[in-house]
Design an enzyme around this catalytic site. Structure first.
Site, PDB file in Angstrom:
ATOM      1  N   LYS A 118      19.659  26.929  79.890  1.00 19.95           N
ATOM      2  CA  LYS A 118      18.557  27.294  80.784  1.00 19.95           C
ATOM      3  C   LYS A 118      17.262  26.771  80.204  1.00 19.95           C
ATOM      4  CE  LYS A 118      16.372  31.411  82.785  1.00 19.95           C
ATOM      5  NZ  LYS A 118      16.305  32.851  82.848  1.00 19.95           N
TER       6      LYS A 118
ATOM      7  N   LYS B 257      18.726  28.952  75.499  1.00 23.81           N
ATOM      8  CA  LYS B 257      17.641  29.277  76.420  1.00 23.81           C
ATOM      9  C   LYS B 257      16.344  28.798  75.774  1.00 23.81           C
ATOM     10  CE  LYS B 257      15.463  33.081  78.890  1.00 23.81           C
ATOM     11  NZ  LYS B 257      15.485  34.532  79.128  1.00 23.81           N
TER      12      LYS B 257
HETATM   13 ZN   LIG Z   1      13.877  38.892  78.327  1.00 19.59          ZN
END
Ligand SMILES: [Zn+2]
Length: 324
Positions: free
Chosen positions: A248, A195
């Site tokens: 992501k 992420k």
């Molecule tokens: Zn968070």
């Protein structure tokens, strides 16, 4: 002379040799459920998006299921925030209550829950913070303890898959161990393995009411410059017991998605995030892009790049378009 155009001459020929096909089963619909609302509230920065009151969540999940979608990803917006994120792991927390409402109405729907602390922390960071003068630290192991409690409470309320999105070190292993010890060995983990600290999360922060009150998230989310590090993060999560690996955001990280998918051969997910969504919506509103063809092209690119699971705010529309 080679003539690749031979197979592009008609729709039937193109259909015959098409490599990537989208299916309604590819998509996961994110839902934002709020303890503070009596009526649904549109999210201004995400046209078409809204927050739902708890009393509407089961009907909304049912509508998703009726469209043919198989999975939703729940984000909670609590009434109460503090510095220990106590509502994140409360038995009667917003996500836990939503899960209990959804289950009887949608027994076949896969309920995935976001496991993070930022929506529940008064300061909006994804973990426990300590402030030293001008500096703040997000404490790793203290945060993991709260994430474990949160994941367990989601499993107890009926989540089928928990999705830790915090990027603390060691949280996948800690959550796996606690789930197994608690009798939840069948509950899966979709880890946000890579992420990135992305600017494309902007609109989400309005949707989830989780902007950090100070500092930024770059001490725990990944540096957008690093692809090899993403593979190391994913390897740790595989080792610690992740069932699905997520990358992501989506389009700016197609190389990472492809590498994670190729390297590990695990089910791979990608999150097409709010900023990516809002950019297209805004171009559509200005008449610059055709929404449907743009969305199909984006989703096809994600699948071609290795995504087995695509989290997208267009999941409902895609389910409808794929039927037509
Ligand atoms: Zn968070």
């Amino acid at each position: 002379m080679h003539r690749p155009r031979r197979l592009r001459r008609s729709p039937a020929l193109r259909n015959l040799v098409r490599e990537t096909q989208l299916s309604v089963h590819d998509f996961v619909l994110p839902l934002f459920v709020s303890e503070k609302l009596d009526e649904r509230r549109p999210i201004a920065s995400m046209p078409g998006g809204f927050q739902l009151p708890i009393k509407q969540i089961a009907d909304e999940a049912r509508r998703a299921q009726d469209l043919g979608l198989q999975a939703v990803l729940l984000f909670g917006i609590p009434e109460h925030k503090d510095e220990q994120a106590s509502s994140a792991h409360a038995e009667d927390g917003v996500v836990q209550t939503a899960l209990r409402a959804i289950k009887p109405k949608c027994p076949n729907l896969i309920t995935i829950t976001d496991v993070c602390l930022c929506e529940y922390m008064s300061h909006g960071h994804c973990g426990v913070t300590r402030i030293d003068g001008d500096h703040f630290h997000v404490l790793n192991d203290e945060s993991v303890e709260l994430l474990v409690k949160t994941a367990l409470s989601h499993a107890a309320a009926g989540a089928e898959i928990v999705a830790p999105s915090d990027m603390m070190d060691g949280r996948i292993g800690a959550i796996r161990e606690a789930l197994d010890a608690g009798g939840f060995e069948q509950i899966g983990i979709m880890s946000y393995a890579a992420k990135f600290a992305s600017t494309f999360y902007g609109p989400f922060r309005e949707a989830a009411e989780s902007p950090p009150q100070f500092g930024d998230r770059r001490s725990y989310q990944m540096d957008p410059s690093n692809g090899n590090e993403a593979l190391r993060e994913a390897a740790l999560d595989v080792d610690e017991g992740a069932d699905i690996l997520m990358v992501k955001p989506a389009l700016p990280y197609l190389d990472v998605l492809w590498r994670v998918h190729e390297r590990f051969g695990k089910p791979t997910a990608v999150y097409h995030v709010s900023g990516e969504y809002a950019m297209v919506k805004s171009a559509v509103e200005k008449g610059i892009l055709d929404e449907r063809t743009a969305v199909f092209e984006i989703m096809t690119a994600l699948k071609r790049a290795g995504a087995d699971v695509i989290v997208t705010y267009w999941a409902r529309e895609l389910a409808q378009w794929l039927r037509e």
